[in-house]
Motif scaffolding. Structure first.
Motif, PDB file in Angstrom:
ATOM      1  N   GLU B 131       0.790  -1.244  -0.119  1.00 33.69           N
ATOM      2  CA  GLU B 131       0.066  -0.021  -0.125  1.00 33.69           C
ATOM      3  C   GLU B 131       0.891   1.107   0.116  1.00 33.69           C
ATOM      4  OE1 GLU B 131      -2.223   1.015   3.654  1.00 33.69           O
ATOM      5  OE2 GLU B 131      -3.978   0.287   2.238  1.00 33.69           O
ATOM      6  N   ARG B 146      -1.343  -4.331   3.027  1.00 30.55           N
ATOM      7  CA  ARG B 146      -2.623  -4.483   3.729  1.00 30.55           C
ATOM      8  C   ARG B 146      -3.054  -5.813   3.387  1.00 30.55           C
ATOM      9  NH1 ARG B 146      -4.735  -0.916   7.225  1.00 30.55           N
ATOM     10  NH2 ARG B 146      -4.472   0.679   5.670  1.00 30.55           N
ATOM     11  N   ASN B 149      -7.093  -9.875   5.974  1.00 26.60           N
ATOM     12  CA  ASN B 149      -7.949  -9.980   7.148  1.00 26.60           C
ATOM     13  C   ASN B 149      -8.064  -8.546   7.904  1.00 26.60           C
ATOM     14  OD1 ASN B 149      -5.523 -10.008   7.862  1.00 26.60           O
ATOM     15  ND2 ASN B 149      -5.719 -11.732   9.145  1.00 26.60           N
ATOM     16  N   SER B 150      -7.823  -7.391   7.137  1.00 18.65           N
ATOM     17  CA  SER B 150      -7.851  -6.022   7.525  1.00 18.65           C
ATOM     18  C   SER B 150      -6.569  -5.417   8.531  1.00 18.65           C
ATOM     19  CB  SER B 150      -9.216  -5.708   8.494  1.00 18.65           C
ATOM     20  OG  SER B 150      -8.912  -6.516  10.005  1.00 18.65           O
ATOM     21  N   ASP B 151      -5.766  -6.722   8.736  1.00 20.19           N
ATOM     22  CA  ASP B 151      -4.412  -6.419   9.361  1.00 20.19           C
ATOM     23  C   ASP B 151      -3.453  -5.569   8.511  1.00 20.19           C
ATOM     24  OD1 ASP B 151      -5.333  -7.636  11.511  1.00 20.19           O
ATOM     25  OD2 ASP B 151      -4.037  -9.217  11.522  1.00 20.19           O
ATOM     26  N   THR B 152      -2.520  -4.931   9.165  1.00  9.98           N
ATOM     27  CA  THR B 152      -1.434  -4.467   8.267  1.00  9.98           C
ATOM     28  C   THR B 152      -0.224  -4.833   8.601  1.00  9.98           C
ATOM     29  OG1 THR B 152      -2.806  -2.208   8.199  1.00  9.98           O
ATOM     30  CG2 THR B 152      -0.418  -2.116   7.842  1.00  9.98           C
ATOM     31  N   SER B 169      -2.979  -4.718  14.246  1.00 10.74           N
ATOM     32  CA  SER B 169      -4.247  -5.298  14.296  1.00 10.74           C
ATOM     33  C   SER B 169      -5.411  -3.952  13.365  1.00 10.74           C
ATOM     34  CB  SER B 169      -5.171  -5.367  15.242  1.00 10.74           C
ATOM     35  OG  SER B 169      -5.087  -4.074  16.178  1.00 10.74           O
ATOM     36  N   GLY B 170      -6.483  -4.357  12.972  1.00 10.10           N
ATOM     37  CA  GLY B 170      -7.348  -3.312  12.460  1.00 10.10           C
ATOM     38  C   GLY B 170      -7.293  -1.823  13.235  1.00 10.10           C
ATOM     39  N   SER B 171      -7.184  -1.964  14.426  1.00 12.18           N
ATOM     40  CA  SER B 171      -7.448  -0.832  15.214  1.00 12.18           C
ATOM     41  C   SER B 171      -6.096  -0.381  15.578  1.00 12.18           C
ATOM     42  CB  SER B 171      -7.824  -1.338  16.752  1.00 12.18           C
ATOM     43  OG  SER B 171      -7.100  -2.064  17.266  1.00 12.18           O
TER      44      SER B 171
END
Lengths: 211, 215
Positions: B131, B146, B149-152, B169-171
């Motif tokens: 990304e 990216r 599973n929304s993880d980076t 994590s996504g957060s």
């Protein structure tokens, strides 16, 4: 099931290793009664060992090396030097396990030592040459070119973990040559002993100091 | 009551961390053209002596055996004690996990899944698409993936030239932090993995042997 129980099984597994060294003086035994009489003569044992681990995932066996000490009635030190340094020491009723961490040996507090205490009774039983009296294993003795003792686990305790242990002893020099721990069709652990010395003085510090 | 609200607000604010910003170099010639790549290049069997440090303070040590194929992303792995007792053995192929042996405390599906994901993060280039490429405020070269599973995942190169991997994590919370060191013969001799979970842990992996698959 928890970490403690896992360690208990591990220690039972480790205990199999001790058998072979205790057999140094029992190679010519015709039966287990003779084994017990001969084992009673052993006061100390020390030896180097090479462990060869074979598994399907390994295209070449993994070799480990270490050193073993035993002093009657129940002191022992089982030490791996490489590739993973670890020591199990039993002395004066205390059993401790150490691992190499942060550049030094530290006590493994994950429950292994407690498992050792439980299994100590079984080890002591083997040290007394009572191979046929251990309820965890069925022992058979076979004479041929070599003396061979086979231990088969009894009951559920070793289910899925250990099929049998075969101990091969040379008749020529009465020394244990190898122990083959067969876990499954594709996994086994062979221990070869060398430089075995019996009834030679071992300083008590061997069972006290970890470095 | 106000204090309780402040505590709850602080909790949620801390949970919603943001990813570190990646910026482009000021001059085009200084821009990152190649991402750090500490990952396996071919199918390899690796043996590691592993120290396990739990957040509770408990330390243990095991031998880890991994066969990893970056082309197919297939993993075979085993954990055993110094004495040679196999505590855990599993294979993952095409996303299908086959647990061959699992002694306590390695007998939960959650453990097996986490372990396979850790192995993939250490040895395989991340899946998904890159990304961003650039630099972190702290100076590291960074490539940001990216994943599905929304993880980076950030693959970094520090100022000392050593690669690192961070999975967020996504957060935006760091879930895994991997540090590689001691590159010899194409393989890193030491790998440290820090895992932030309910029961956090750190693995110190020292390479015993690496055997590339014979063609």
């Amino acid at each position: 099931m928890n970490l403690f129980q896992s360690h208990r099984k591990n220690i039972l597994f480790v205990s199999c290793f001790f058998i072979l060294l205790l057999l140094n003086h029992v190679a010519f035994a015709d039966d287990f009664e003779q084994v017990r009489k001969n084992a009673a003569q052993i006061k100390t044992i020390q030896a180097d060992f090479i462990q060869t681990k074979s598994m399907k995932i390994l295209n070449k066996p993994l070799i480990s090396e270490g050193r073993f000490y035993y002093a009657a009635p129940d002191s022992f030190r089982w030490e791996y030097l490489k590739p993973l340094k670890s020591i199990v020491i039993n002395h004066k009723g205390q059993t401790k396990r150490y691992i190499y961490s942060g550049g030094k040996m530290v006590e493994d507090e994950s429950g292994g030592a407690q498992g050792m205490k439980i299994i100590l009774g079984e080890i002591t039983s083997w040290m007394s040459g009572k191979f046929d009296q251990n309820p965890s294993f069925k022992a058979t003795l076979k004479e041929g070119t070599y003396t061979q003792i086979t231990l088969m686990p009894v009951g559920q305790n070793m289910n899925g973990m250990l099929q049998k242990v075969i101990i091969t002893i040379s008749k020529k020099d009465a020394a244990v040559k190898s122990v083959n721990i067969i876990e499954s069709e594709t996994s086994s652990t062979i221990i070869d002993f060398k430089n075995t010395q019996t009834n030679k003085n071992i300083p008590e510090t061997i069972f006290q100091d970890i470095e | 009551m106000k204090i309780a609200l402040l505590v709850i607000l602080a909790f949620f604010l801390s949970a919603c961390q943001t990813l570190p910003v990646i910026t482009q170099a000021t001059s085009p010639e200084k821009n990152v053209s190649v991402c750090p790549n500490p990952f396996l290049k071919q199918k390899t069997t690796l043996i590691h002596a592993i120290e396990v440090h739990m957040s509770s303070g408990i330390k243990s040590a095991v031998i880890g055996i991994t066969e990893a194929d970056p082309a197919t992303r297939a993993i075979s792995c085993a954990i055993m004690t110094a004495e040679g007792m196999v505590l855990f053995e599993a294979i993952e192929t095409d996303g299908f996990l086959d647990i061959r042996r699992a002694m306590p405390p390695f007998d939960s599906a959650h453990f097996a899944r986490n372990m396979i994901e850790d192995i993939k993060l250490i040895f395989f280039e991340p899946r998904g698409k890159i990304e961003q490429i650039g630099f972190l405020p702290s100076g590291e070269t960074a490539c940001r993936w990216r994943t599905g599973n929304s993880d980076t995942v950030d693959v970094l190169k520090t100022s000392s030239g050593l690669p690192e991997v961070k999975r967020y994590s996504g957060s935006g919370k760091v879930k895994r932090y991997i540090k590689f060191s001691g590159l010899t013969g194409g393989f890193y001799q030491s790998i440290e993995l820090q895992a932030q979970e309910l029961a956090s842990y750190t693995l110190f992996m020292n390479l015993v042997e690496a055997r590339p698959a014979e063609n």
